[in-house]
Design a protein around this motif. Structure first.
Motif, PDB file in Angstrom:
ATOM      1  N   MET A   1       0.851  -1.170  -0.013  1.00 16.26           N
ATOM      2  CA  MET A   1      -0.029   0.044   0.078  1.00 16.26           C
ATOM      3  C   MET A   1       0.911   1.208   0.016  1.00 16.26           C
ATOM      4  N   ILE A   2       0.644   2.099  -0.881  1.00 24.16           N
ATOM      5  CA  ILE A   2       1.463   3.295  -0.916  1.00 24.16           C
ATOM      6  C   ILE A   2       0.366   4.570  -0.910  1.00 24.16           C
ATOM      7  N   VAL A   3       0.748   5.581   0.013  1.00 23.64           N
ATOM      8  CA  VAL A   3      -0.040   6.753   0.195  1.00 23.64           C
ATOM      9  C   VAL A   3       0.973   7.868  -0.303  1.00 23.64           C
ATOM     10  N   ARG A   4       0.030   9.124  -0.352  1.00 26.03           N
ATOM     11  CA  ARG A   4       0.711  10.434  -0.826  1.00 26.03           C
ATOM     12  C   ARG A   4       0.023  11.473   0.222  1.00 26.03           C
ATOM     13  N   CYS A   5       1.116  11.993   0.842  1.00 23.24           N
ATOM     14  CA  CYS A   5       0.675  13.203   1.955  1.00 23.24           C
ATOM     15  C   CYS A   5      -0.040  14.297   1.226  1.00 23.24           C
ATOM     16  N   THR A   6      -1.124  14.676   1.676  1.00 26.61           N
ATOM     17  CA  THR A   6      -1.676  15.740   1.055  1.00 26.61           C
ATOM     18  C   THR A   6      -1.770  16.949   2.136  1.00 26.61           C
ATOM     19  N   HIS A   7      -1.504  16.913   3.488  1.00 21.75           N
ATOM     20  CA  HIS A   7      -1.442  17.736   4.501  1.00 21.75           C
ATOM     21  C   HIS A   7      -0.802  17.263   5.712  1.00 21.75           C
ATOM     22  N   ILE A   8      -0.290  17.893   6.558  1.00 20.84           N
ATOM     23  CA  ILE A   8       0.388  17.589   7.893  1.00 20.84           C
ATOM     24  C   ILE A   8      -0.412  17.799   9.134  1.00 20.84           C
ATOM     25  N   GLY A  26       3.084  15.864  -0.268  1.00 17.12           N
ATOM     26  CA  GLY A  26       3.174  15.435  -1.861  1.00 17.12           C
ATOM     27  C   GLY A  26       4.108  14.405  -1.915  1.00 17.12           C
ATOM     28  N   THR A  27       4.717  13.913  -1.012  1.00 20.48           N
ATOM     29  CA  THR A  27       5.614  12.703  -1.249  1.00 20.48           C
ATOM     30  C   THR A  27       4.923  11.410  -0.748  1.00 20.48           C
ATOM     31  N   PRO A  46       7.568   4.625   7.385  1.00 18.80           N
ATOM     32  CA  PRO A  46       8.917   4.584   7.681  1.00 18.80           C
ATOM     33  C   PRO A  46       9.355   6.384   7.502  1.00 18.80           C
ATOM     34  N   ASP A  47      10.250   6.842   8.282  1.00 16.54           N
ATOM     35  CA  ASP A  47      10.462   8.391   8.207  1.00 16.54           C
ATOM     36  C   ASP A  47      11.479   8.428   7.163  1.00 16.54           C
ATOM     37  N   ARG A  48      11.668   9.704   6.896  1.00 16.12           N
ATOM     38  CA  ARG A  48      12.542  10.238   5.515  1.00 16.12           C
ATOM     39  C   ARG A  48      13.946  10.275   5.803  1.00 16.12           C
ATOM     40  N   LEU A  49      14.416   9.956   7.101  1.00 20.81           N
ATOM     41  CA  LEU A  49      15.831   9.809   7.391  1.00 20.81           C
ATOM     42  C   LEU A  49      16.677   8.950   6.364  1.00 20.81           C
ATOM     43  N   ASP A  50      17.923   9.307   6.003  1.00 20.90           N
ATOM     44  CA  ASP A  50      18.814   8.378   5.419  1.00 20.90           C
ATOM     45  C   ASP A  50      19.096   7.150   6.148  1.00 20.90           C
TER      46      ASP A  50
END
Length: 124
Positions: A1-8, A26-27, A46-50
């Motif tokens: 399942m993949i989602v796109r963030c539209t607002h926080i 948008g990600t 998962p977070d966006r950290l490397d």
């Protein structure tokens, strides 16, 4: 399942924010787990950290922040109903104390997370 963030929506204040260090508008994000409560649906992403430099910090976010890009469910997800909460996740992650063990960096939990996260990403 993949989602796109539209607002926080702030996980602390429940207020709408323009920016947050853990997520960007948008990600697209793979969903690792779905947790429903009587009044809320949460998605663990998962977070966006490397993650080559830092350990992954999967966080729970309000599902209202996202639109679904792909509704393909990972094969390793199972449903569990407990105390009025429905969870869709790998069975190993549903055991009591799993997430505490993961965030306490218990080797078995970290290994299980990494293995099952890879399965989920391969199915996404």
């Amino acid at each position: 399942m993949i989602v796109r963030c539209t607002h926080i929506i702030s996980p602390v204040t429940d207020e709408v924010e323009n920016d947050h260090p853990g997520i960007r508008i948008g990600t697209e994000h793979p969903v690792l787990e779905v947790l429903t409560k009587p009044d809320q649906v949460l998605l663990r992403i998962p977070d966006r950290l490397d993650t080559t430099e830092y350990r992954d910090t999967p966080s729970l976010w309000d599902a209202a922040m996202f639109t679904v890009v792909s509704d393909r469910m990972p094969r390793c997800w199972v449903a569990e109903l407990e105390e009025g909460r429905l969870t869709l996740a790998p069975r190993a992650w549903q055991r009591p104390g799993f997430w505490e063990d993961y965030f306490d960096e218990m080797p078995a939990a970290v290994e299980e997370y990494d293995r099952l996260k890879a399965e989920i990403l391969a199915d996404s």
